[in-house]
Write a protein that holds these residues in place. Structure first.
Motif, short mmCIF file in Angstrom:
data_model
loop_
_atom_site.label_atom_id
_atom_site.label_comp_id
_atom_site.label_asym_id
_atom_site.label_seq_id
_atom_site.Cartn_x
_atom_site.Cartn_y
_atom_site.Cartn_z
N ASP A 120 0.83 -1.21 0.00
CA ASP A 120 0.00 0.00 0.00
C ASP A 120 0.86 1.26 0.00
OD1 ASP A 120 -2.44 -1.31 -0.07
OD2 ASP A 120 -2.66 -1.37 2.11
N LEU A 121 1.96 1.23 0.73
CA LEU A 121 2.83 2.40 0.81
C LEU A 121 3.47 2.70 -0.54
CD1 LEU A 121 4.15 4.61 2.45
CD2 LEU A 121 5.89 2.98 3.19
N THR A 122 3.87 1.67 -1.27
CA THR A 122 4.47 1.87 -2.59
C THR A 122 3.47 2.49 -3.55
OG1 THR A 122 5.93 -0.04 -2.21
CG2 THR A 122 5.65 0.69 -4.50
N THR A 123 2.22 2.06 -3.47
CA THR A 123 1.15 2.66 -4.29
C THR A 123 0.97 4.14 -3.93
OG1 THR A 123 0.01 0.53 -4.43
CG2 THR A 123 -1.28 2.50 -4.92
N TYR A 124 1.03 4.44 -2.63
CA TYR A 124 0.88 5.81 -2.14
C TYR A 124 2.03 6.69 -2.65
CZ TYR A 124 0.01 9.52 1.34
OH TYR A 124 -0.26 10.70 1.99
N TYR A 125 3.25 6.18 -2.60
CA TYR A 125 4.42 6.92 -3.10
C TYR A 125 4.29 7.18 -4.60
CZ TYR A 125 7.14 6.09 1.23
OH TYR A 125 7.62 6.08 2.51
N PHE A 160 5.61 12.30 0.51
CA PHE A 160 5.18 13.66 0.87
C PHE A 160 6.02 14.19 2.04
CE2 PHE A 160 1.06 12.33 -1.08
CZ PHE A 160 1.01 13.32 -2.06
N ASP A 161 6.25 15.53 1.98
CA ASP A 161 7.09 16.17 2.99
C ASP A 161 6.47 16.10 4.39
OD1 ASP A 161 9.53 17.40 3.48
OD2 ASP A 161 8.63 19.40 3.50
N ASP A 162 5.14 16.08 4.46
CA ASP A 162 4.47 15.92 5.75
C ASP A 162 4.36 14.43 6.04
OD1 ASP A 162 2.85 15.80 7.97
OD2 ASP A 162 1.44 17.32 7.27
N GLY A 163 5.32 13.94 6.77
CA GLY A 163 5.38 12.50 7.02
C GLY A 163 4.26 11.96 7.88
N LYS A 164 3.56 12.84 8.63
CA LYS A 164 2.45 12.37 9.49
C LYS A 164 1.29 11.86 8.63
CE LYS A 164 2.04 16.25 11.85
NZ LYS A 164 3.18 17.03 11.37
N ASN A 165 1.09 12.50 7.47
CA ASN A 165 -0.01 12.08 6.60
C ASN A 165 0.21 10.66 6.05
OD1 ASN A 165 -1.38 14.46 6.96
ND2 ASN A 165 -0.54 15.43 5.12
N THR A 166 1.47 10.31 5.81
CA THR A 166 1.77 8.96 5.33
C THR A 166 1.36 7.92 6.35
OG1 THR A 166 3.67 9.79 4.07
CG2 THR A 166 3.60 7.43 4.50
N ILE A 167 1.69 8.17 7.62
CA ILE A 167 1.32 7.22 8.68
C ILE A 167 -0.20 7.14 8.79
CG2 ILE A 167 1.61 6.63 11.11
CD1 ILE A 167 4.22 6.60 9.44
N ALA A 168 -0.85 8.30 8.71
CA ALA A 168 -2.33 8.33 8.80
C ALA A 168 -2.95 7.54 7.65
CB ALA A 168 -2.81 9.78 8.79
N HIS A 175 -3.75 -0.86 8.63
CA HIS A 175 -2.47 -1.37 9.11
C HIS A 175 -2.19 -0.87 10.52
CE1 HIS A 175 -1.78 -2.85 5.10
NE2 HIS A 175 -1.88 -1.62 4.59
N SER A 176 -1.71 -1.74 11.38
CA SER A 176 -1.42 -1.36 12.76
C SER A 176 -0.14 -0.54 12.82
CB SER A 176 -1.27 -2.59 13.65
OG SER A 176 -0.08 -3.30 13.32
N LEU A 177 -0.03 0.30 13.86
CA LEU A 177 1.18 1.09 14.04
C LEU A 177 2.39 0.18 14.23
CD1 LEU A 177 2.17 3.98 14.14
CD2 LEU A 177 1.77 4.00 16.61
N LYS A 178 2.19 -0.96 14.89
CA LYS A 178 3.30 -1.89 15.10
C LYS A 178 3.83 -2.41 13.76
CE LYS A 178 4.75 -6.06 17.53
NZ LYS A 178 5.56 -6.51 16.40
N SER A 179 2.92 -2.76 12.82
CA SER A 179 3.37 -3.24 11.51
C SER A 179 4.11 -2.14 10.75
CB SER A 179 2.17 -3.72 10.69
OG SER A 179 1.61 -4.88 11.25
N GLY A 184 10.13 -0.59 9.21
CA GLY A 184 11.21 0.40 9.21
C GLY A 184 10.84 1.74 8.64
N ILE A 185 9.54 2.08 8.59
CA ILE A 185 9.10 3.34 7.98
C ILE A 185 8.91 4.44 9.02
CG2 ILE A 185 7.16 4.46 6.79
CD1 ILE A 185 9.06 2.89 5.00
N ALA A 186 8.32 4.10 10.14
CA ALA A 186 7.93 5.12 11.13
C ALA A 186 9.09 5.52 12.03
CB ALA A 186 6.77 4.61 11.98
N MET A 187 9.21 6.82 12.28
CA MET A 187 10.12 7.31 13.32
C MET A 187 9.41 8.43 14.07
SD MET A 187 13.00 9.50 11.26
CE MET A 187 12.61 11.00 10.37
#
Length: 595
Positions: A120-125, A160-168, A175-179, A184-187
């Motif tokens: 899903d993240l690759t599609t989003y990028y 996107f420069d606003d990394g919070k939106n990607t997590i949202a 997808h769970s925050l743990k996954s 290795g995406i979230a910091m």
């Protein structure tokens, strides 16, 4: 190793190594041993020797050796435990521990949610590239001549420069925050989870099946930050196991008849632009055994094409040595001391220049000799000996007289050996294929006869230790260790093995090395199998023999230390003072001989 070592010991006690090797190829009895064509290099005469007495094998051309498990492991490219099971099956050995549930590989359900996050993240990028903000990423790709077709082919994108939106977004997809953390995406920044790739163009890294398992992301900003950030090691991603673009290259390699091994993904893109998809990249790591296994599956010749700078050429030399050792067919793209990589050649000089560059390949021999001639890293006697020994199998199999003389001349220039001495080494190795290469090379080495005498005594002591516990006890009580580092390491393993077993068993000791897998494992096994196949060792391990060897080692070591002290004392002295000190030193040596 994930199983009880006693299982391996019990299997090896029942194994017939001749039966195991005969399962794969013809063997011929020769005296108390057997011989066969070596399957681990291009062999035309039987150079593989098999000892049923010691349950080990040894090739006296390429140096490969070990026990029955090692043979099957290399022959079929199997994991160690699978090779053990195969050996047991060939020899008709039945043990319930071989079928224990712990050895059945389960379906890895842990990967499923992680792969879903990255899909899903690759599609989003990829979507982000088509937005107003993503135009900066699109402009970057266009500047590097990476068009929309290539962007889709390699699943390229923008974060996107606003990394919070990607997590949202990922959480909105279930997808769970743990996954999200586990891939290795979230910091955490300012108490909030954000995308570590934020504001960068993104290059997905895929596994062998084409599933995205990690990213490399490049900054577009001119500020003091890392140009690239890469996904750290995760459950999905281990850099030493991954070859970039393998999922595409594996479908093209047989059609193109070769596979290029490159430095990075930009080089892969460059080759794709000229119609070559049979290419993989190492992604900033050295060639590993896992990479070797992947390349072997392709079944085509390899063309090494790493960077032309010093680190790249060092990496090429190491990779070439590993590929040769593993018996894979390969050549090396001749960079002719140029520093530009395939991507730079394509952009600056065009497709024809890149094709010409890629088609100009040379052999490992020519590359290695050019490397040593140009960089001249031969500083120690041990390095020179090692280089000569490494080239013996190559010289033996060189039938063209002009090529042979060229190789010998270059080796002579690099090592300081006389050309005639190198030719004598080759001739003697051909005549006596079972004789130790260490012994043959040492005989013709122009340097340090004292060291040769010391190593001869240490080698004999080590042989006795491999075959007699009395020698192991003597070593522990009377000796402080060996001068030679390889001998010293093997001696440590022998001492440890002897403390846990009633008798010495070289085949089982080799299996112990496989289990612990030290960095120099192959060299240790090669030295041990060299020793075991030598014919010139006394069979009677007497106290007198051991005392004599100890006395020889102590005397030669003291002479070496005295010479070293003398050499150190000459440094910084004038020629006249050096001559005076040398005269005094030689006078002392002469007086000692007269006593």
């Amino acid at each position: 190793m994930a199983f009880d070592p006693s299982l391996r010991e019990d299997i090896l006690k029942q194994v017939d190594i001749v039966k195991v090797i005969s399962y794969y190829q013809p063997v011929t009895k020769k005296g108390r041993e057997y011989v066969a064509i070596c399957p681990f290099h291009d062999d035309s005469n039987p150079s593989l020797h098999i000892s049923p007495e010691k349950q080990i094998f040894k090739c006296f051309v390429c140096g490969t050796g070990g026990n029955a498990i090692n043979y099957v492991e290399r022959r079929e490219n199997l994991p160690y435990f699978e090779a053990l099971k195969k050996v047991a099956d060939i020899c008709g050995i039945h043990d319930p521990r071989l079928e224990a549930k712990q050895f059945v590989k389960p379906v890895d359900q842990k990967k499923v949610p992680l792969l879903a996050v990255l899909k899903d993240l690759t599609t989003y990028y990829s979507y982000a590239l088509a937005t107003d903000e993503g135009k900066a990423g699109l402009d970057y790709f266009n500047s590097r001549q990476i068009d929309s077709a290539m962007q889709a082919k390699y699943k390229l994108g923008y974060a996107f420069d606003d990394g919070k939106n990607t997590i949202a977004f990922l959480q909105s997809k279930g997808h769970s925050l743990k996954s999200i953390e586990d891939v290795g995406i979230a910091m955490v920044i300012g108490g909030k989870y954000v995308d570590k790739n934020a504001g960068r163009v993104v290059f997905p890294i895929c596994d062998t099946e084409g599933n995205v398992i990690a990213y490399s992301a490049r900054t577009l900003k001119k500020k003091d930050e890392a140009k690239y950030v890469n996904t750290q090691e995760t459950y999905l991603f281990h850099k030493s196991n991954v070859l970039y673009n393998y999922h595409i290259a594996k479908t093209k390699a047989h059609l193109e008849g070769y596979i290029y091994v490159l430095e990075g993904f930009m080089d892969v893109f460059a080759l794709s632009r000229i119609g070559i998809d049979s290419a993989v990249a190492l992604m900033g790591t050295a060639l590993t055994q896992e990479h070797i296994a992947l390349l072997r599956k392709l079944g085509v010749p390899i063309r090494l094409c790493l960077d032309g700078d010093k680190p790249g050429q060092d990496a090429t030399l190491k990779a070439a040595k590993l590929l040769a050792k593993e018996g894979l067919e390969f050549s090396i793209v001749d960079n002719q001391n140029r520093s530009d990589d395939p991507d730079e050649i394509f952009i600056n000089q065009g497709p024809n220049a890149l094709r010409s560059y890629l088609n100009n390949t040379i052999s490992r021999v020519d590359f290695a000799l050019n490397y040593y001639t140009n960089t001249n890293p031969m500083q120690t006697n041990e390095q020179k000996n090692a280089l000569i020994k490494e080239f013996i199998p190559i010289l033996i199999n060189t039938t063209n007289a002009l090529e042979f003389d060229s190789y010998v001349r270059k080796l002579s220039n690099v090592t300081g050996f006389e050309m005639e001495s190198i030719k004598k080494v080759v001739k003697e190795t051909r005549i006596n294929p079972t004789k130790s290469r260490d012994e043959i090379v040492s005989r013709y080495n122009p340097e340090n006869k004292l060291l040769r005498r010391l190593l001869f005594a240490e080698r004999e002591m080590l042989y006795q230790m491999l075959n007699n516990k009395e020698a192991v006890d003597f070593y522990e009580k009377e000796l402080s260790g060996f001068y030679d580092e390889t001998f010293r390491t093997i001696a440590n393993y022998i001492v440890d093995y002897a403390s846990r077993h009633e008798e010495m068993n070289v085949s089982d000791l080799i299996a112990t090395l496989e289990e612990e897998s030290p960095d120099n494992k192959d060299k240790l096994i090669q030295t041990m199998t060299d020793l075991q196949f030598e014919k010139n060792h006394p069979n009677n391990c007497s106290k007198e023999l051991l005392d004599g060897l100890m006395k020889n080692m102590e005397e030669e070591r003291e002479k070496i230390f005295e010479e070293d002290r003398m050499k150190n004392s000459l440094q910084g002295k004038s020629p006249l003072e050096q001559a005076r000190l040398l005269a005094e030193y030689n006078k002392r040596k002469l007086n000692k001989l007269k006593k």
